[in-house]
Design a protein around this motif. Structure first.
Motif, PDB file in Angstrom:
ATOM      1  N   SER A  35       0.856  -1.181   0.000  1.00  0.00           N
ATOM      2  CA  SER A  35       0.000   0.000   0.000  1.00  0.00           C
ATOM      3  C   SER A  35       0.893   1.232   0.000  1.00  0.00           C
ATOM      4  CB  SER A  35      -0.934   0.016   1.217  1.00  0.00           C
ATOM      5  OG  SER A  35      -0.197   0.115   2.415  1.00  0.00           O
ATOM      6  N   GLU A  36       0.300   2.373  -0.308  1.00  0.00           N
ATOM      7  CA  GLU A  36       1.066   3.616  -0.293  1.00  0.00           C
ATOM      8  C   GLU A  36       1.366   4.059   1.132  1.00  0.00           C
ATOM      9  OE1 GLU A  36      -1.154   6.343  -2.748  1.00  0.00           O
ATOM     10  OE2 GLU A  36      -0.902   5.051  -4.512  1.00  0.00           O
ATOM     11  N   ARG A  37       0.470   3.718   2.067  1.00  0.00           N
ATOM     12  CA  ARG A  37       0.683   4.080   3.476  1.00  0.00           C
ATOM     13  C   ARG A  37       0.068   3.018   4.373  1.00  0.00           C
ATOM     14  NH1 ARG A  37      -2.378   8.789   4.555  1.00  0.00           N
ATOM     15  NH2 ARG A  37      -3.742   7.749   5.978  1.00  0.00           N
ATOM     16  N   LYS A  46      -6.512  -1.373  15.251  1.00  0.00           N
ATOM     17  CA  LYS A  46      -6.735  -1.314  13.803  1.00  0.00           C
ATOM     18  C   LYS A  46      -5.415  -1.097  13.074  1.00  0.00           C
ATOM     19  CE  LYS A  46     -11.259   0.950  13.919  1.00  0.00           C
ATOM     20  NZ  LYS A  46     -12.004   2.146  13.485  1.00  0.00           N
ATOM     21  N   VAL A  47      -5.381  -1.582  11.859  1.00  0.00           N
ATOM     22  CA  VAL A  47      -4.324  -1.245  10.914  1.00  0.00           C
ATOM     23  C   VAL A  47      -5.022  -0.722   9.670  1.00  0.00           C
ATOM     24  CG1 VAL A  47      -2.484  -2.121   9.434  1.00  0.00           C
ATOM     25  CG2 VAL A  47      -2.637  -2.889  11.804  1.00  0.00           C
ATOM     26  N   LEU A  48      -4.632   0.478   9.236  1.00  0.00           N
ATOM     27  CA  LEU A  48      -5.198   1.087   8.035  1.00  0.00           C
ATOM     28  C   LEU A  48      -4.191   0.958   6.900  1.00  0.00           C
ATOM     29  CD1 LEU A  48      -6.513   4.444   9.569  1.00  0.00           C
ATOM     30  CD2 LEU A  48      -7.747   2.294   9.292  1.00  0.00           C
ATOM     31  N   LEU A  49      -4.643   0.481   5.776  1.00  0.00           N
ATOM     32  CA  LEU A  49      -3.837   0.404   4.568  1.00  0.00           C
ATOM     33  C   LEU A  49      -4.476   1.366   3.580  1.00  0.00           C
ATOM     34  CD1 LEU A  49      -3.737  -3.478   4.481  1.00  0.00           C
ATOM     35  CD2 LEU A  49      -1.933  -1.964   5.320  1.00  0.00           C
ATOM     36  N   VAL A  50      -3.715   2.356   3.145  1.00  0.00           N
ATOM     37  CA  VAL A  50      -4.285   3.435   2.345  1.00  0.00           C
ATOM     38  C   VAL A  50      -3.525   3.583   1.033  1.00  0.00           C
ATOM     39  CG1 VAL A  50      -4.832   5.905   2.293  1.00  0.00           C
ATOM     40  CG2 VAL A  50      -4.946   4.646   4.461  1.00  0.00           C
ATOM     41  N   GLY A  51      -4.255   3.710  -0.046  1.00  0.00           N
ATOM     42  CA  GLY A  51      -3.675   3.999  -1.346  1.00  0.00           C
ATOM     43  C   GLY A  51      -3.240   2.773  -2.116  1.00  0.00           C
ATOM     44  N   ASP A  65      -8.958   0.728  -2.711  1.00  0.00           N
ATOM     45  CA  ASP A  65      -8.346   2.020  -2.397  1.00  0.00           C
ATOM     46  C   ASP A  65      -7.846   2.033  -0.953  1.00  0.00           C
ATOM     47  OD1 ASP A  65      -8.975   2.845  -4.978  1.00  0.00           O
ATOM     48  OD2 ASP A  65     -10.781   3.920  -4.350  1.00  0.00           O
ATOM     49  N   THR A  66      -8.654   1.485  -0.032  1.00  0.00           N
ATOM     50  CA  THR A  66      -8.260   1.387   1.379  1.00  0.00           C
ATOM     51  C   THR A  66      -8.747   0.069   1.963  1.00  0.00           C
ATOM     52  OG1 THR A  66     -10.265   2.417   2.263  1.00  0.00           O
ATOM     53  CG2 THR A  66      -8.437   3.900   1.738  1.00  0.00           C
ATOM     54  N   VAL A  67      -7.999  -0.441   2.940  1.00  0.00           N
ATOM     55  CA  VAL A  67      -8.421  -1.621   3.692  1.00  0.00           C
ATOM     56  C   VAL A  67      -8.161  -1.340   5.164  1.00  0.00           C
ATOM     57  CG1 VAL A  67      -8.006  -4.068   4.178  1.00  0.00           C
ATOM     58  CG2 VAL A  67      -7.968  -3.252   1.808  1.00  0.00           C
ATOM     59  N   GLY A  83       5.667  -7.958  13.750  1.00  0.00           N
ATOM     60  CA  GLY A  83       4.992  -7.519  12.537  1.00  0.00           C
ATOM     61  C   GLY A  83       3.937  -6.481  12.854  1.00  0.00           C
ATOM     62  N   VAL A  84       3.575  -5.697  11.824  1.00  0.00           N
ATOM     63  CA  VAL A  84       2.574  -4.649  11.980  1.00  0.00           C
ATOM     64  C   VAL A  84       1.246  -5.288  12.346  1.00  0.00           C
ATOM     65  CG1 VAL A  84       1.284  -2.838  10.809  1.00  0.00           C
ATOM     66  CG2 VAL A  84       3.706  -3.125  10.341  1.00  0.00           C
ATOM     67  N   GLY A  85       0.685  -4.917  13.481  1.00  0.00           N
ATOM     68  CA  GLY A  85      -0.614  -5.425  13.902  1.00  0.00           C
ATOM     69  C   GLY A  85      -0.566  -6.791  14.553  1.00  0.00           C
ATOM     70  N   SER A  86       0.579  -7.450  14.566  1.00  0.00           N
ATOM     71  CA  SER A  86       0.630  -8.809  15.102  1.00  0.00           C
ATOM     72  C   SER A  86       0.434  -8.846  16.609  1.00  0.00           C
ATOM     73  CB  SER A  86       1.943  -9.489  14.731  1.00  0.00           C
ATOM     74  OG  SER A  86       3.034  -8.776  15.293  1.00  0.00           O
TER      75      SER A  86
END
Length: 173
Positions: A35-37, A46-51, A65-67, A83-86
């Motif tokens: 993702s872009e961010r 939460k973990v936001l995946l954007v772009g 676009d986002t997850v 890891g991120v969110g783990s």
């Protein structure tokens, strides 16, 4: 084309849908996320995946676009992993928004929004939903896949569902 082929095609989607452990492929294995961010909201779990989000696992791919990945409470005494969110625990819900595509070797689904709820083991896609399997296409407003019950429902919302079914061996004569 008979109604049975339509039901078989829709039922086949259930077999390809996300399993209860919040994976995007029934084959399991590592999940690759681009993702872009990426933003981790620890207090909100939460973990936001954007772009231009692109998630791949086995033969399955989720693009949007986002997850947003929402995590369940971590059980007391559970071991920490990296890891991120783990550190959050198991994924409870995944929400994909904007230009959502879910693709496997056997089918493609697209919509404006997709939600996977691990507790109920249900995938719901909404907003201009299109479901493609080989040359068959079904369109509607809401696609709901109840994985454990092996039930798939396509609802027209305020309109109607539409399908184009191409019979096997159709020579055009």
């Amino acid at each position: 084309m008979t109604r049975n082929k339509v039901l078989v095609s829709l039922a086949a989607l259930v077999a390809l849908a996300v399993p209860a452990v919040a994976q995007i492929s029934s084959d399991g294995g590592p999940i690759y996320i681009n993702s872009e961010r990426t933003e981790s909201l620890e207090r909100e779990r939460k973990v936001l995946l954007v772009g231009n989000v692109d998630i791949q696992q086995g033969d399955a791919r989720l693009r949007a676009d986002t997850v947003t990945m929402i995590f369940a409470e971590r059980p007391a005494g559970a071991a920490d992993t990296t890891g991120v969110g783990s550190g959050f625990g198991q994924i409870q819900t995944m929400v994909a928004e904007g230009n959502v595509f879910y693709i496997t070797a056997d089918m493609k689904a697209k919509g404006d929004r997709g939600v996977y709820d691990a507790a109920s083991d249900v995938i719901t896609m909404t907003g201009n939903v299109a479901l493609m399997r080989e040359r068959d296409v079904a369109e509607g407003a809401v696609l709901r896949v109840e994985i454990g019950n092996r039930r798939t429902t396509l609802d027209g919302g305020d309109g109607r569902t539409r399908m184009v079914i191409e019979p096997d061996g159709n020579s055009g004569n």
